[in-house]
Design an enzyme around this catalytic site. Structure first.
Site, PDB file in Angstrom:
ATOM      1  N   HIS A 445       8.797   6.671  -3.045  1.00  0.00           N
ATOM      2  CA  HIS A 445      10.101   7.294  -3.284  1.00  0.00           C
ATOM      3  C   HIS A 445      10.512   7.265  -4.747  1.00  0.00           C
ATOM      4  O   HIS A 445       9.954   6.543  -5.573  1.00  0.00           O
ATOM      5  CB  HIS A 445      11.173   6.638  -2.411  1.00  0.00           C
ATOM      6  CG  HIS A 445      11.477   5.200  -2.757  1.00  0.00           C
ATOM      7  ND1 HIS A 445      12.475   4.835  -3.621  1.00  0.00           N
ATOM      8  CD2 HIS A 445      10.914   4.043  -2.326  1.00  0.00           C
ATOM      9  CE1 HIS A 445      12.527   3.513  -3.700  1.00  0.00           C
ATOM     10  NE2 HIS A 445      11.591   3.009  -2.933  1.00  0.00           N
ATOM     11  N   CYS A 464       8.551  -1.097  -0.295  1.00  0.00           N
ATOM     12  CA  CYS A 464       8.215   0.311  -0.525  1.00  0.00           C
ATOM     13  C   CYS A 464       7.830   0.529  -1.993  1.00  0.00           C
ATOM     14  O   CYS A 464       8.035  -0.343  -2.837  1.00  0.00           O
ATOM     15  CB  CYS A 464       9.384   1.209  -0.124  1.00  0.00           C
ATOM     16  SG  CYS A 464       9.630   1.279   1.671  1.00  0.00           S
TER      17      CYS A 464
END
Length: 543
Positions: A445, A464
């Site tokens: 992301h 992440c």
């Protein structure tokens, strides 16, 4: 290519037929006697295991393979090259094969057949270990999500190489055909040579860093350490003290931290993923003082990992995240390479190893805060400051998706609620998320905290992966998968949580490597941020 009962029955029948009609595939030399062929067939009947031993002899028409001294010597010579791959020759009986062969030649056909199968097993085991790794990844990586791949070499070509007495070429058929593997292997050979040098003094611990311009006795020790690590021009010394390197005398004061020495320090820092400032602080001192044997083991460990990950790196296109190297690499369908910096999980919230395929993008995403982050990070802030949610544009949502009034929630026991941060410039996911199926809810992301990409050590996230330049990357994914969408248009329309499927999924893998070549082919040593190396080294050294 596992052994099966029909193959064993074939071997018995083939040996009996060959006694009458001659070999199906004969060696250049005379075929073995019928009695030896029959003993071999009988031995194969009782052989169990996953190696393709029966198939090996099937391709040889039931003939034994290791009844000549020269061929056994070729096998032993080939097995003794395996330290260059980080493997141990004695795992394949390299030190005993010649004496066992000579002993078997003085005994009966049963002993000769037994030796023949043992020698074949040694070769095929080495081929397996070169092809797919010695250690099953699931032994040391509990979350490893792939089955072990099939053997990646052609057994008929192995048989041909054996018949021609070129066993070392047979090993090369199984070895990963990747530039990175060859570079790691060359580095291992180099560092093994360094390990045989005379001892070099270590840099002592200091209260202050060594800096360009300093004049200090420790600078001379620094020159010695850098000479060990491949900078022989820095030291004015007797070359006999460093027999493995070409030490050239320098007229400079060895106690002076001059410009040439600073450049050598920066080269060393670059090869060890350190801040390239030419200053010898604590991290650089520890890297300089690392025993050469530790670097040898680090290379052995990562050669094994290279054998594991070979299938995912050989595909085109492919995306892979080099976790410990803090990089993302994308090989596009046309073979072009695109790479960038990333931020990965901290040691307390590790980014897992994952093999998957990119399925879709989420544009202008909202962020549903994961339970761990909510419990450990967000709830303590809410309890201290009731305005925290409003300032961060975080909504309180029921498990069914209904928006709730934050003032009605008991934040000491907030059961049955979720927290969702709306899309926007302050959203931790930024403007785009790259998604792929996995059991750990991990994704790639964007991030508003772009300054983190400037840091040398980027194990900072909650698991992440934050990607620098992710909008360019996402547009490439759309383009390369055949999508008609333009990312800029999707972002500009402002609509929240737009999911855009890729018409053709693109493979993605997240790998953990603590030594790996950079774009220039130089092996870079990384910090073992998740402390995974020791377990793999122990498994490699186990018989």
């Amino acid at each position: 290519m596992n052994d099966h009962q029909p193959l064993r029955r074939w071997a018995i029948g083939a040996a009996l037929c060959l006694a009458l009609s001659g070999p199906i595939m004969a060696d250049a030399n005379e075929p073995a006697s019928a009695a030896l062929q029959q003993a071999l067939a009988q031995h194969l009947q009782h052989h169990e295991g996953s190696l393709p031993i029966a198939s090996f002899y099937e391709l040889r028409g039931g003939q034994p393979a290791w009844q000549e001294l020269q061929r056994v010597q070729s096998l032993v010579s080939a097995l003794n090259t395996l330290p260059d791959d980080g493997l141990t020759p004695d795992d394949y009986q390299a030190s005993s094969l010649l004496s066992d062969f000579q002993q078997s030649q003085q005994l009966d056909d049963r002993a000769k057949a037994n030796f023949d199968v043992r020698a074949t097993r040694a070769l095929l085991l080495a081929l397996d270990h070169l092809s797919i790794g010695k250690v099953d990844p699931k032994r040391v990586e509990p979350n490893w999500d792939l089955q072990r791949p099939e053997r990646r070499y052609a057994l008929p070509r192995v048989v041909q190489a054996v018949e021609e007495g070129r066993v070392e070429q047979a090993l090369s058929l199984a070895r990963p055909n990747m530039a990175a593997y060859a570079q790691l292997r060359e580095a291992l050979v180099h560092y093994r040579r360094l390990a045989n040098q005379m001892s070099v003094p270590y840099l002592p611990r200091r209260d202050e860093s060594l800096r360009p311009g300093d004049i200090d006795d420790d600078v001379q020790t620094l020159r010695q350490r850098l000479t060990l690590w491949g900078e022989p021009h820095l030291l004015a010394a007797d070359s006999s003290a460093y027999p493995m390197v070409d030490v050239q005398a320098s007229g400079a004061d060895p106690r002076s931290f001059d410009r040439e020495l600073a450049q050598a320090v920066m080269r060393f820092q670059r090869r060890h993923q350190l801040q390239e400032d030419g200053v010898v602080g604590e991290r650089t001192r520890l890297a300089l003082n690392m025993p050469v044997s530790a670097r040898v083991n680090q290379l052995r460990i990562n050669l094994e990992r290279a054998r594991w990950i070979r299938p995912s790196l050989e595909r085109t296109p492919n995306v892979w995240v080099d976790i410990a190297g803090y990089r993302l690499h994308y090989t596009r369908p046309n073979g072009q390479h695109w790479d960038t910096r990333v931020v990965v999980g901290s040691p307390s919230r590790e980014t897992p190893i994952i093999h998957s395929s990119i399925s879709h993008l989420t544009v202008n995403p909202s962020w549903t805060i994961p339970p761990t982050i909510m419990r450990e990070d967000v709830l303590p802030r809410i309890r201290q400051d009731e305005q925290y949610l409003a300032r961060q544009n975080i909504q309180v949502v029921s498990l069914s998706g209904e928006t709730l009034d934050a003032s009605t929630i008991d934040w000491q026991r907030p059961g049955g609620v979720m927290l969702r941060q709306v899309a926007g410039s302050s959203n931790p996911l930024g403007r785009v998320v790259v998604r792929f199926p996995n059991n750990d809810m991990i994704y790639l992301h964007d991030t508003p905290a772009r300054g983190l990409f400037q840091r040398k050590h980027r194990a900072l996230s909650s698991g992440c992966v934050r990607v620098e330049g992710v909008t360019e990357f996402a547009q490439l994914l759309l383009q390369d998968s055949g999508s008609r969408y333009q990312l800029d248009t999707l972002i500009a329309n402002g609509r929240s949580d737009q999911n855009v499927n890729l018409p053709n999924r693109i493979p993605v893998a997240l790998h953990y490597l603590t030594a790996w070549p950079n774009g220039q082919g130089d092996v870079v040593f990384r910090e073992d941020i998740y402390h995974r190396d020791a377990a793999l080294l122990a498994a490699l050294e186990a018989v």
